[in-house]
Design an enzyme around this catalytic site. Structure first.
Site, PDB file in Angstrom:
ATOM      1  N   HIS A   1       0.952  -1.137  -0.055  1.00  0.00           N
ATOM      2  CA  HIS A   1       0.036  -0.027  -0.025  1.00  0.00           C
ATOM      3  C   HIS A   1       0.851   1.106  -0.101  1.00  0.00           C
ATOM      4  O   HIS A   1       0.257   2.123  -0.224  1.00  0.00           O
ATOM      5  CB  HIS A   1      -0.990   0.056   1.520  1.00  0.00           C
ATOM      6  CG  HIS A   1      -2.191   0.661   0.831  1.00  0.00           C
ATOM      7  ND1 HIS A   1      -2.614   1.483  -0.147  1.00  0.00           N
ATOM      8  CD2 HIS A   1      -3.613   0.439   1.288  1.00  0.00           C
ATOM      9  CE1 HIS A   1      -3.815   1.926   0.036  1.00  0.00           C
ATOM     10  NE2 HIS A   1      -4.368   1.305   0.804  1.00  0.00           N
TER      11      HIS A   1
ATOM     12  N   ASP B   1      -2.368   1.775  -4.262  1.00  0.00           N
ATOM     13  CA  ASP B   1      -3.616   2.090  -3.848  1.00  0.00           C
ATOM     14  C   ASP B   1      -4.744   1.283  -4.350  1.00  0.00           C
ATOM     15  O   ASP B   1      -4.645   0.554  -5.132  1.00  0.00           O
ATOM     16  CB  ASP B   1      -4.038   3.708  -3.932  1.00  0.00           C
ATOM     17  CG  ASP B   1      -4.327   3.713  -5.450  1.00  0.00           C
ATOM     18  OD1 ASP B   1      -4.663   3.116  -6.348  1.00  0.00           O
ATOM     19  OD2 ASP B   1      -4.124   5.050  -5.975  1.00  0.00           O
TER      20      ASP B   1
END
Length: 456
Positions: free
Chosen positions: A435, A439
């Site tokens: 992450h 995204d």
């Protein structure tokens, strides 16, 4: 008299090449003493580098005559580290005081063709060679002039391998803090598994506490878990490397996993119809793996940022698409052979490489080059009957895909004339992604695109 066992020759044993960027190594431990015999394939010496610790096997049967370097010595690649006596018969014993004659006709050889056991890299970062100022000196395994910093010794005189020093440098751990980490290696030597466990535990000894003061901040509780009784099974070297790599990945990457479901009916029917003709025409079996690789490759071309890694605060979007396929070995361990430039290969070429690398993995014949350079990894957990999985990212990649079992189910199919219930072959796809780089929108779009290509 039998002359077979008398035939022997003395050979200079040189430190072999251990990687493209490795120029030196540290002698960690000799497993054979001077004057002792060994057989071909026996491990003679353990050598540490800033990437991995290596076991160097004997290229023939013989006797170790003389060690040129001792444990903790730093040696350049190609330097003679020992003198061996090769014997054409069985290993013969000699006395520790036996030394090679200066006037004897010695046959020397570079002996650089050594087989290394497959190991995963932990990290390979550039070293600037400077220590931190002040009393708490940062670990710096190598100065700018290429010489070892204090030869891997901390302020207390403790010895640390180049790999431990590199990990410590990456995490800004000083020598003083290293000295407070519990060590489990031979002669109380700190192993990389020790330092990763310490980091995973939150670095409880990061700051020295006065003996009389009350503990401050977070302290790792001594929970004294009941681990039970049973037969102890020592981890082999590859399993230790896998464990370290997995813990490291979970520590540095914030893992998030996304899921989609793909209707594989058309693909299953197409493969069943064509696999016999494909094998007859190409000589290769057509498994689902090359089809998965082809779909993933197309999706990466649509979303190239998935094919990346992180260098500090810079995202490196890779030029090549090199797909690794997680493969289980007969020992129960896992290895990831890599198919290079999959965007430049058709289905026949992909099938040929998949079958070749899978066979090599089963026979433990993969080369170092065939297990490195991956930019994205696929793990087919459905092979073992798993419905889905949450794979751990293969560092330093940005994401990894797991494909579940293809299972027939009753599904509602929407049609213009009305909904119907049909038997369809369905499969779950799960994508674990870093992450920091990727995204949710990018990951979800990429994962859905793979499913679309498989359904098309």
């Amino acid at each position: 008299m039998n002359d077979k066992n008398k035939t022997s020759k003395k050979i200079d044993f040189k430190l072999p090449k251990m990687g493209e960027s490795i120029t030196e190594g540290t002698i960690l431990n000799w497993l054979i003493d001077e004057g002792h015999p060994f057989d071909e394939g026996d491990i003679l010496v353990e050598v540490g580098t800033d990437k991995v610790d290596n076991e160097v096997p004997a290229p023939f049967s013989g006797v170790l005559i003389e060690k040129k370097y001792q444990a903790k010595d730093v040696v350049k690649i190609g330097e003679v580290i020992a003198t061996l006596k090769e014997t054409s018969g069985k290993s013969e014993s000699t006395t520790p005081s036996e030394k090679p004659s200066k006037n004897s006709n010695e046959e020397t050889s570079s002996l650089t063709a050594f087989r290394r056991k497959g190991e995963q890299k932990v990290s390979s970062l550039r070293r600037d060679g400077r220590g931190a100022s002040g009393g708490r000196r940062e670990v710096s395994p190598q100065r700018g002039d290429g010489r070892g910093a204090s030869e891997g010794r901390g302020a207390s005189g403790a010895f640390y391998s180049p790999l431990v020093e590199q990990i410590a440098k990456d995490y800004h751990i000083s020598y003083e803090e290293l000295a407070r980490i519990p060590a489990t290696g031979a002669n109380d030597r700190l192993r990389k598994s020790d330092i990763f466990k310490y980091i995973e535990d939150g670095r409880p000894a990061q700051f020295a506490q006065p003996a009389s003061s009350q503990p401050q901040g977070f302290q790792v509780p001594d929970l004294k878990f009941d681990i039970g009784k049973g037969q102890p099974v020592e981890m082999d070297r590859m399993r230790q490397m896998i464990a370290d790599h997995m813990v490291y990945s979970k520590h540095v990457s914030p893992h998030v996993t996304a899921y989609v479901e793909a209707d594989m009916t058309n693909l299953v029917n197409w493969r069943n119809k064509n696999k016999a003709d494909f094998q007859k025409r190409t000589g290769e079996k057509l498994s689902f793996t090359p089809l998965f690789i082809q779909a993933v490759t197309k999706a990466i071309q649509d979303f190239p940022k998935i094919n990346s890694s992180l260098d500090n605060k810079t995202i490196i979007v890779k030029d090549n698409i090199n797909i690794g396929m997680a493969t289980a070995l007969s020992s129960g361990n896992l290895i990831v052979p890599v198919i290079k430039n999959t965007d430049q290969k058709d289905l026949e070429q992909l099938a040929k490489e998949v079958n070749c690398l899978a066979a090599k993995a089963r026979d433990n014949k993969l080369t170092n080059d065939e297990t490195k350079g991956g930019t994205f990894t696929i793990s087919n957990v459905g092979t073992f009957g798993s419905l889905m999985g949450t794979p751990i990212i293969n560092q330093p990649e940005a994401a990894i895909l797991a494909t579940g079992i293809i299972k027939k189910r009753a599904e509602v199919i929407e049609k213009e004339e009305g909904d119907t219930i049909e038997i369809r072959s369905m499969m779950y796809l799960s994508l674990s992604f870093d992450h920091r780089i990727v995204d949710g929108f990018l990951a979800g779009s990429f994962l859905r695109r793979i499913a679309d290509y498989l359904e098309d």
